[in-house]
Scaffold this active site. Sequence first.
Site: not given
Length: 196
Positions: A23, A83, A156
């Site tokens: 992420d 992501e 995260h």
Amino acid sequence: MHAQNVDIAPGSTSTVSIIVGIDPGLESTGYGVIEAGGGSLRCLTYGVIVTQSNQPSAARLRHIFDTLQQVISIYQPQYCAVETIYFAKNVTSALCVAQARGVVLLAMAQQHISVAEYAPNAIKKAITGIAQAEKRQVQHLVKILLNLKDIPHPDHAADALAVAVTHVHCCMSSNYAVGSTRSRGAYVTLYKKGKR
């Protein structure tokens, strides 16, 4: 590295695949490494790479890159799931995420690791079956799927584990029979050894 749980040595059998989920963010980049094989998933490690806001951007990006290289060296992942950037009203924030994403892709490309990028809604759908699911729902199911004692923190790191699990569901479920195959049609951009 800033691991948030006990690290576990990856398995040695040839049927096991190791996936690192990312992420990306300039201030905090989440990572999570999972092992898929034998019809099950196992969390090897997760954490966040934190940079200091008073440092030059180049130094912060170098720190992200160097730490990712350590993660790659230790766990030897075959796949990486990232992501995708969502469209944000804050252009500056979007640019910072884009910079971190570029460093992630470079770190993986240097080691010839296949990279897949997943939209946030695709991740939610892969984990919960609902594209508009709440973050807490996703985190709770990630905890269950990976047999973790607690919901991963910080957010995260939890998001990084979620995108790693998404990659298994979307691209590897036929091989590993882990979880549902409902998300196979979800949006995903694949990068195979640097070739789109």
